[in-house]
Write a protein that holds these residues in place. Structure first.
Motif, PDB file in Angstrom:
ATOM      1  N   ASP A  29       7.858   8.860  23.288  1.00 10.95           N
ATOM      2  CA  ASP A  29       8.690   7.915  23.826  1.00 10.95           C
ATOM      3  C   ASP A  29      10.121   8.492  24.337  1.00 10.95           C
ATOM      4  OD1 ASP A  29      10.366   8.859  21.794  1.00 10.95           O
ATOM      5  OD2 ASP A  29      10.335   6.937  20.793  1.00 10.95           O
ATOM      6  N   GLU A  30      10.908   7.692  24.755  1.00 11.48           N
ATOM      7  CA  GLU A  30      12.202   8.451  25.645  1.00 11.48           C
ATOM      8  C   GLU A  30      12.931   9.337  24.796  1.00 11.48           C
ATOM      9  OE1 GLU A  30      13.207   4.588  23.191  1.00 11.48           O
ATOM     10  OE2 GLU A  30      11.716   4.947  24.941  1.00 11.48           O
ATOM     11  N   LYS A  31      12.750   9.218  23.315  1.00 11.24           N
ATOM     12  CA  LYS A  31      13.395  10.120  22.485  1.00 11.24           C
ATOM     13  C   LYS A  31      12.468  11.485  22.061  1.00 11.24           C
ATOM     14  CE  LYS A  31      16.885   7.278  20.690  1.00 11.24           C
ATOM     15  NZ  LYS A  31      17.806   6.805  19.397  1.00 11.24           N
ATOM     16  N   ASN A  32      11.393  11.455  22.952  1.00 12.23           N
ATOM     17  CA  ASN A  32      10.591  12.528  22.585  1.00 12.23           C
ATOM     18  C   ASN A  32       9.803  12.619  21.353  1.00 12.23           C
ATOM     19  OD1 ASN A  32       9.595  14.611  24.190  1.00 12.23           O
ATOM     20  ND2 ASN A  32      10.542  16.189  23.140  1.00 12.23           N
ATOM     21  N   ARG A  33       9.583  11.241  20.796  1.00 12.89           N
ATOM     22  CA  ARG A  33       8.766  11.165  19.558  1.00 12.89           C
ATOM     23  C   ARG A  33       7.429  11.034  19.991  1.00 12.89           C
ATOM     24  NH1 ARG A  33      13.484   7.176  17.413  1.00 12.89           N
ATOM     25  NH2 ARG A  33      12.975   6.272  19.507  1.00 12.89           N
ATOM     26  N   PHE A  34       6.518  11.201  19.121  1.00 14.16           N
ATOM     27  CA  PHE A  34       5.064  11.007  19.245  1.00 14.16           C
ATOM     28  C   PHE A  34       4.974   9.566  18.531  1.00 14.16           C
ATOM     29  CE2 PHE A  34       5.769  15.594  18.584  1.00 14.16           C
ATOM     30  CZ  PHE A  34       5.092  16.150  19.602  1.00 14.16           C
ATOM     31  N   GLN A  35       3.653   9.084  19.521  1.00  7.76           N
ATOM     32  CA  GLN A  35       3.165   7.506  19.349  1.00  7.76           C
ATOM     33  C   GLN A  35       1.896   7.749  19.389  1.00  7.76           C
ATOM     34  OE1 GLN A  35       6.061   4.532  20.838  1.00  7.76           O
ATOM     35  NE2 GLN A  35       5.748   6.022  22.546  1.00  7.76           N
ATOM     36  N   PHE A  36       1.334   7.030  18.383  1.00  3.65           N
ATOM     37  CA  PHE A  36      -0.420   6.746  18.149  1.00  3.65           C
ATOM     38  C   PHE A  36      -0.541   5.316  18.212  1.00  3.65           C
ATOM     39  CE2 PHE A  36      -0.295  11.067  16.978  1.00  3.65           C
ATOM     40  CZ  PHE A  36      -1.625  11.737  17.709  1.00  3.65           C
ATOM     41  N   GLY A  37      -1.608   4.613  18.654  1.00  2.00           N
ATOM     42  CA  GLY A  37      -2.058   3.330  18.460  1.00  2.00           C
ATOM     43  C   GLY A  37      -3.226   3.013  17.663  1.00  2.00           C
ATOM     44  N   VAL A  38      -3.396   2.286  16.719  1.00  2.30           N
ATOM     45  CA  VAL A  38      -4.555   1.802  15.873  1.00  2.30           C
ATOM     46  C   VAL A  38      -4.829   0.461  16.555  1.00  2.30           C
ATOM     47  CG1 VAL A  38      -5.476   1.436  14.018  1.00  2.30           C
ATOM     48  CG2 VAL A  38      -4.163   3.273  14.310  1.00  2.30           C
ATOM     49  N   ASN A  39      -5.954   0.012  16.820  1.00  4.90           N
ATOM     50  CA  ASN A  39      -6.216  -1.421  17.241  1.00  4.90           C
ATOM     51  C   ASN A  39      -7.163  -1.982  16.300  1.00  4.90           C
ATOM     52  OD1 ASN A  39      -4.771  -1.645  19.795  1.00  4.90           O
ATOM     53  ND2 ASN A  39      -6.270   0.032  20.550  1.00  4.90           N
ATOM     54  N   GLY A  67       0.618  -1.257  -0.087  1.00  3.84           N
ATOM     55  CA  GLY A  67       0.033   0.053  -0.015  1.00  3.84           C
ATOM     56  C   GLY A  67       0.907   1.215   0.020  1.00  3.84           C
ATOM     57  N   GLY A  68       2.021   1.374   0.042  1.00  2.00           N
ATOM     58  CA  GLY A  68       2.877   2.263  -0.281  1.00  2.00           C
ATOM     59  C   GLY A  68       2.953   3.056   1.202  1.00  2.00           C
ATOM     60  N   LEU A  69       2.969   2.480   2.257  1.00  2.00           N
ATOM     61  CA  LEU A  69       2.900   3.202   3.668  1.00  2.00           C
ATOM     62  C   LEU A  69       4.169   3.033   4.355  1.00  2.00           C
ATOM     63  CD1 LEU A  69      -0.755   2.682   4.896  1.00  2.00           C
ATOM     64  CD2 LEU A  69       0.389   4.740   3.727  1.00  2.00           C
ATOM     65  N   GLY A  70       4.966   2.362   3.713  1.00  2.00           N
ATOM     66  CA  GLY A  70       6.264   2.115   4.501  1.00  2.00           C
ATOM     67  C   GLY A  70       7.211   0.986   3.895  1.00  2.00           C
ATOM     68  N   THR A  71       8.347   0.632   4.123  1.00  2.00           N
ATOM     69  CA  THR A  71       9.387  -0.211   3.961  1.00  2.00           C
ATOM     70  C   THR A  71       9.698  -1.095   5.077  1.00  2.00           C
ATOM     71  OG1 THR A  71      10.256   1.199   2.219  1.00  2.00           O
ATOM     72  CG2 THR A  71      11.506  -0.724   2.844  1.00  2.00           C
ATOM     73  N   THR A 126       8.004  12.309  14.637  1.00  2.00           N
ATOM     74  CA  THR A 126       8.806  13.488  15.083  1.00  2.00           C
ATOM     75  C   THR A 126       7.760  14.624  15.040  1.00  2.00           C
ATOM     76  OG1 THR A 126       9.458  13.882  13.112  1.00  2.00           O
ATOM     77  CG2 THR A 126      11.180  12.728  14.304  1.00  2.00           C
ATOM     78  N   SER A 127       6.870  14.545  14.355  1.00  2.00           N
ATOM     79  CA  SER A 127       5.636  15.459  14.330  1.00  2.00           C
ATOM     80  C   SER A 127       4.305  15.040  14.680  1.00  2.00           C
ATOM     81  CB  SER A 127       5.508  16.084  12.937  1.00  2.00           C
ATOM     82  OG  SER A 127       4.456  16.633  12.879  1.00  2.00           O
ATOM     83  N   TYR A 128       3.601  15.587  15.766  1.00  2.00           N
ATOM     84  CA  TYR A 128       2.401  15.237  15.999  1.00  2.00           C
ATOM     85  C   TYR A 128       1.426  14.906  15.048  1.00  2.00           C
ATOM     86  CZ  TYR A 128      -1.982  14.781  18.790  1.00  2.00           C
ATOM     87  OH  TYR A 128      -3.341  14.480  19.462  1.00  2.00           O
ATOM     88  N   LEU A 129       1.271  16.008  14.061  1.00  2.00           N
ATOM     89  CA  LEU A 129       0.313  15.686  12.920  1.00  2.00           C
ATOM     90  C   LEU A 129       0.933  14.960  12.072  1.00  2.00           C
ATOM     91  CD1 LEU A 129      -2.122  17.070  11.638  1.00  2.00           C
ATOM     92  CD2 LEU A 129      -1.027  18.830  10.720  1.00  2.00           C
ATOM     93  N   THR A 130       1.852  14.908  11.596  1.00  2.00           N
ATOM     94  CA  THR A 130       2.386  13.778  10.658  1.00  2.00           C
ATOM     95  C   THR A 130       2.105  12.335  11.141  1.00  2.00           C
ATOM     96  OG1 THR A 130       4.124  15.454   9.584  1.00  2.00           O
ATOM     97  CG2 THR A 130       4.491  13.067   9.303  1.00  2.00           C
ATOM     98  N   THR A 131       2.453  12.308  12.377  1.00  2.00           N
ATOM     99  CA  THR A 131       2.240  11.066  12.815  1.00  2.00           C
ATOM    100  C   THR A 131       0.781  10.260  13.032  1.00  2.00           C
ATOM    101  OG1 THR A 131       4.293  10.993  14.180  1.00  2.00           O
ATOM    102  CG2 THR A 131       2.989   9.322  14.822  1.00  2.00           C
ATOM    103  N   TYR A 132      -0.060  11.414  13.167  1.00  2.00           N
ATOM    104  CA  TYR A 132      -1.418  11.077  13.463  1.00  2.00           C
ATOM    105  C   TYR A 132      -1.922  10.942  11.974  1.00  2.00           C
ATOM    106  CZ  TYR A 132      -6.657  11.884  13.523  1.00  2.00           C
ATOM    107  OH  TYR A 132      -7.848  11.776  13.454  1.00  2.00           O
ATOM    108  N   VAL A 133      -1.560  11.615  11.030  1.00  2.00           N
ATOM    109  CA  VAL A 133      -1.867  11.321   9.447  1.00  2.00           C
ATOM    110  C   VAL A 133      -1.428  10.068   9.166  1.00  2.00           C
ATOM    111  CG1 VAL A 133      -1.556  12.180   7.244  1.00  2.00           C
ATOM    112  CG2 VAL A 133      -2.136  13.854   8.984  1.00  2.00           C
ATOM    113  N   GLN A 134      -0.212   9.630   9.412  1.00  2.00           N
ATOM    114  CA  GLN A 134       0.093   8.333   9.032  1.00  2.00           C
ATOM    115  C   GLN A 134      -0.886   7.164   9.638  1.00  2.00           C
ATOM    116  OE1 GLN A 134       2.020   7.213   6.579  1.00  2.00           O
ATOM    117  NE2 GLN A 134       3.182   5.455   7.403  1.00  2.00           N
ATOM    118  N   ALA A 135      -1.004   7.500  11.070  1.00  2.00           N
ATOM    119  CA  ALA A 135      -2.011   6.650  11.678  1.00  2.00           C
ATOM    120  C   ALA A 135      -3.172   6.318  11.030  1.00  2.00           C
ATOM    121  CB  ALA A 135      -2.164   6.907  13.172  1.00  2.00           C
ATOM    122  N   LYS A 136      -3.849   7.568  10.587  1.00  5.76           N
ATOM    123  CA  LYS A 136      -5.108   7.388   9.879  1.00  5.76           C
ATOM    124  C   LYS A 136      -4.932   6.732   8.500  1.00  5.76           C
ATOM    125  CE  LYS A 136      -8.777   9.073  10.407  1.00  5.76           C
ATOM    126  NZ  LYS A 136      -9.860   8.478  11.220  1.00  5.76           N
TER     127      LYS A 136
END
Length: 135
Positions: free
Chosen positions: A116-126, A15-19, A72-82
């Motif tokens: 996380d411990e390196k100050n990166r934003f995390q989202f969960g999808v169940n 789906g092109g969402l990562g490697t 590293t960005s709240y918005l970018t991480t949220y968009v990837q989660a969506k």
């Protein structure tokens, strides 16, 4: 039959969402969240149940998966989660790696898990799946 995480990994890559196991960009990982890269999608198999029958071919598996998205960005991480959630939301009645998926259902909207411990934003999808072994 594969763990759900292995099949979902293949779907995310297609789906092109990562490697898979990437060292930069969006990396997709199974069962571990390495310290690098900063942007990851980690697939964690959760508990499930089995509807047993006398006929093994009719056994149905109800499996759960948690997907943790880190960036590293709240918005970018949220968009990837969506994006991850949306990719699976439209998938039903298909076969992948010898497993027939009758249903994939998002249990939650992306949940902010904190930094996380390196100050990166995390989202969960169940996610919940209903599947059968057809191999």
């Amino acid at each position: 039959m594969n763990p759900v995480s292995e099949d979902f990994k293949d779907i995310l890559v297609a789906g092109g969402l990562g490697t898979f196991n990437a060292t930069s960009g969006w990396g997709i990982f199974v069962a571990e969240q390495p310290p690098d890269p900063d942007t990851t999608v980690t697939l964690l198999d959760g508990p499930g149940t089995l509807q047993q029958t006398m006929d093994r071919a009719a056994e149905t598996f109800y499996n759960n998966l948690q997907i943790v998205i880190r960036g590293t960005s709240y918005l970018t991480t949220y968009v990837q989660a969506k994006s991850v959630q949306s990719l699976f939301a439209s998938m039903n009645n298909f076969t992948r790696n010898g497993t027939f998926y009758m249903t994939i259902r998002g249990v939650t909207e992306p949940i902010y898990l904190g930094k996380d411990e390196k100050n990166r934003f995390q989202f969960g999808v169940n996610m919940e799946t209903i599947r059968k072994d057809v191999s």
